[in-house]
Design a protein around this motif. Structure first.
Motif, PDB file in Angstrom:
ATOM      1  N   ALA A  21       0.825  -1.207   0.000  1.00 18.39           N
ATOM      2  CA  ALA A  21       0.000   0.000   0.000  1.00 18.39           C
ATOM      3  C   ALA A  21       0.860   1.258   0.000  1.00 18.39           C
ATOM      4  CB  ALA A  21      -0.934  -0.006   1.212  1.00 18.39           C
ATOM      5  N   LEU A  22       1.923   1.259   0.790  1.00 15.55           N
ATOM      6  CA  LEU A  22       2.799   2.431   0.837  1.00 15.55           C
ATOM      7  C   LEU A  22       3.541   2.624  -0.483  1.00 15.55           C
ATOM      8  CD1 LEU A  22       4.180   2.177   4.458  1.00 15.55           C
ATOM      9  CD2 LEU A  22       2.590   3.876   3.547  1.00 15.55           C
ATOM     10  N   MET A  23       3.978   1.522  -1.089  1.00 13.24           N
ATOM     11  CA  MET A  23       4.668   1.628  -2.372  1.00 13.24           C
ATOM     12  C   MET A  23       3.724   2.150  -3.452  1.00 13.24           C
ATOM     13  SD  MET A  23       6.701  -1.298  -4.540  1.00 13.24           S
ATOM     14  CE  MET A  23       8.029  -1.357  -3.368  1.00 13.24           C
ATOM     15  N   LEU A  24       2.492   1.658  -3.470  1.00 11.65           N
ATOM     16  CA  LEU A  24       1.519   2.121  -4.458  1.00 11.65           C
ATOM     17  C   LEU A  24       1.131   3.577  -4.212  1.00 11.65           C
ATOM     18  CD1 LEU A  24      -0.683  -1.082  -4.773  1.00 11.65           C
ATOM     19  CD2 LEU A  24       0.966  -0.198  -6.440  1.00 11.65           C
ATOM     20  N   ALA A  25       1.037   3.977  -2.948  1.00 15.29           N
ATOM     21  CA  ALA A  25       0.744   5.383  -2.639  1.00 15.29           C
ATOM     22  C   ALA A  25       1.879   6.273  -3.133  1.00 15.29           C
ATOM     23  CB  ALA A  25       0.534   5.562  -1.139  1.00 15.29           C
ATOM     24  N   HIS A  26       3.101   5.809  -2.947  1.00 17.56           N
ATOM     25  CA  HIS A  26       4.261   6.563  -3.435  1.00 17.56           C
ATOM     26  C   HIS A  26       4.205   6.696  -4.955  1.00 17.56           C
ATOM     27  CE1 HIS A  26       8.352   8.012  -3.680  1.00 17.56           C
ATOM     28  NE2 HIS A  26       8.628   7.059  -4.549  1.00 17.56           N
ATOM     29  N   GLU A  27       3.899   5.595  -5.641  1.00 16.34           N
ATOM     30  CA  GLU A  27       3.791   5.605  -7.101  1.00 16.34           C
ATOM     31  C   GLU A  27       2.646   6.499  -7.568  1.00 16.34           C
ATOM     32  OE1 GLU A  27       5.676   4.179  -9.585  1.00 16.34           O
ATOM     33  OE2 GLU A  27       7.101   3.699  -8.008  1.00 16.34           O
ATOM     34  N   LEU A  28       1.559   6.497  -6.816  1.00 14.33           N
ATOM     35  CA  LEU A  28       0.412   7.338  -7.149  1.00 14.33           C
ATOM     36  C   LEU A  28       0.793   8.812  -7.097  1.00 14.33           C
ATOM     37  CD1 LEU A  28      -2.670   7.494  -7.705  1.00 14.33           C
ATOM     38  CD2 LEU A  28      -2.995   7.453  -5.231  1.00 14.33           C
ATOM     39  N   GLY A  29       1.578   9.163  -6.103  1.00 15.74           N
ATOM     40  CA  GLY A  29       2.080  10.523  -6.010  1.00 15.74           C
ATOM     41  C   GLY A  29       1.049  11.567  -5.624  1.00 15.74           C
ATOM     42  N   ASP A  30      -0.023  11.142  -4.982  1.00 14.68           N
ATOM     43  CA  ASP A  30      -1.089  12.064  -4.603  1.00 14.68           C
ATOM     44  C   ASP A  30      -1.585  11.677  -3.216  1.00 14.68           C
ATOM     45  OD1 ASP A  30      -3.629  13.301  -4.217  1.00 14.68           O
ATOM     46  OD2 ASP A  30      -3.933  13.426  -6.379  1.00 14.68           O
ATOM     47  N   GLU A  74      -3.693  13.014  -1.094  1.00 11.35           N
ATOM     48  CA  GLU A  74      -5.139  13.060  -0.850  1.00 11.35           C
ATOM     49  C   GLU A  74      -5.855  11.853  -1.457  1.00 11.35           C
ATOM     50  OE1 GLU A  74      -6.554  15.039   1.354  1.00 11.35           O
ATOM     51  OE2 GLU A  74      -4.527  15.771   1.672  1.00 11.35           O
ATOM     52  N   ARG A  75      -5.462  11.454  -2.650  1.00 12.95           N
ATOM     53  CA  ARG A  75      -6.072  10.258  -3.262  1.00 12.95           C
ATOM     54  C   ARG A  75      -5.726   9.006  -2.476  1.00 12.95           C
ATOM     55  NH1 ARG A  75      -4.838   9.769  -9.387  1.00 12.95           N
ATOM     56  NH2 ARG A  75      -6.102   7.901  -9.116  1.00 12.95           N
ATOM     57  N   ALA A  76      -4.488   8.920  -1.991  1.00 10.42           N
ATOM     58  CA  ALA A  76      -4.078   7.761  -1.190  1.00 10.42           C
ATOM     59  C   ALA A  76      -4.876   7.701   0.108  1.00 10.42           C
ATOM     60  CB  ALA A  76      -2.578   7.812  -0.909  1.00 10.42           C
ATOM     61  N   LEU A  77      -5.019   8.837   0.780  1.00  8.63           N
ATOM     62  CA  LEU A  77      -5.792   8.870   2.022  1.00  8.63           C
ATOM     63  C   LEU A  77      -7.262   8.551   1.775  1.00  8.63           C
ATOM     64  CD1 LEU A  77      -4.179  11.995   3.726  1.00  8.63           C
ATOM     65  CD2 LEU A  77      -3.836   9.578   4.327  1.00  8.63           C
ATOM     66  N   ALA A  78      -7.799   9.022   0.664  1.00 10.65           N
ATOM     67  CA  ALA A  78      -9.197   8.718   0.320  1.00 10.65           C
ATOM     68  C   ALA A  78      -9.370   7.225   0.061  1.00 10.65           C
ATOM     69  CB  ALA A  78      -9.628   9.534  -0.897  1.00 10.65           C
ATOM     70  N   ALA A  79      -8.393   6.606  -0.590  1.00 13.48           N
ATOM     71  CA  ALA A  79      -8.476   5.166  -0.852  1.00 13.48           C
ATOM     72  C   ALA A  79      -8.448   4.378   0.447  1.00 13.48           C
ATOM     73  CB  ALA A  79      -7.327   4.735  -1.770  1.00 13.48           C
ATOM     74  N   ILE A  80      -7.602   4.798   1.385  1.00 14.58           N
ATOM     75  CA  ILE A  80      -7.558   4.138   2.692  1.00 14.58           C
ATOM     76  C   ILE A  80      -8.917   4.243   3.373  1.00 14.58           C
ATOM     77  CG2 ILE A  80      -6.586   4.280   5.023  1.00 14.58           C
ATOM     78  CD1 ILE A  80      -3.945   5.210   3.633  1.00 14.58           C
ATOM     79  N   ALA A  81      -9.491   5.423   3.383  1.00 18.54           N
ATOM     80  CA  ALA A  81     -10.792   5.634   4.020  1.00 18.54           C
ATOM     81  C   ALA A  81     -11.882   4.822   3.332  1.00 18.54           C
ATOM     82  CB  ALA A  81     -11.150   7.120   4.010  1.00 18.54           C
ATOM     83  N   ASP A  82     -11.855   4.764   2.012  1.00 17.32           N
ATOM     84  CA  ASP A  82     -12.859   3.997   1.263  1.00 17.32           C
ATOM     85  C   ASP A  82     -12.783   2.512   1.605  1.00 17.32           C
ATOM     86  OD1 ASP A  82     -13.745   6.305   0.042  1.00 17.32           O
ATOM     87  OD2 ASP A  82     -12.728   5.895  -1.870  1.00 17.32           O
TER      88      ASP A  82
END
Length: 62
Positions: free
Chosen positions: A35-44, A46-54
């Motif tokens: 999850a952390l690696m994909l969040a880093h790759e995503l580079g956003d 707010e989108r990473a935090l929204a995905a976690i919340a979802d």
């Protein structure tokens, strides 16, 4: 840009096999690292935090 749903099946299959390979005890750590690696790759952040919340909301609803 998002991945088409049709392309998610092989990703899901590889994820499931990787979880099996690392074993049940290491699965939570593996998923956190992924999850952390994909969040880093995503580079956003707010989108990473929204995905976690979802995902959390989805699991708590079950």
């Amino acid at each position: 840009m998002t991945m088409p749903f049709a392309e998610l099946e092989p990703v899901y299959e590889e994820l499931a096999m990787a979880i099996d390979r690392v074993g049940e005890a290491q699965a939570p750590l593996f998923l956190a690292k992924l999850a952390l690696m994909l969040a880093h790759e995503l580079g956003d952040r707010e989108r990473a935090l929204a995905a976690i919340a979802d995902c959390e909301r989805d699991l708590l609803r079950e």
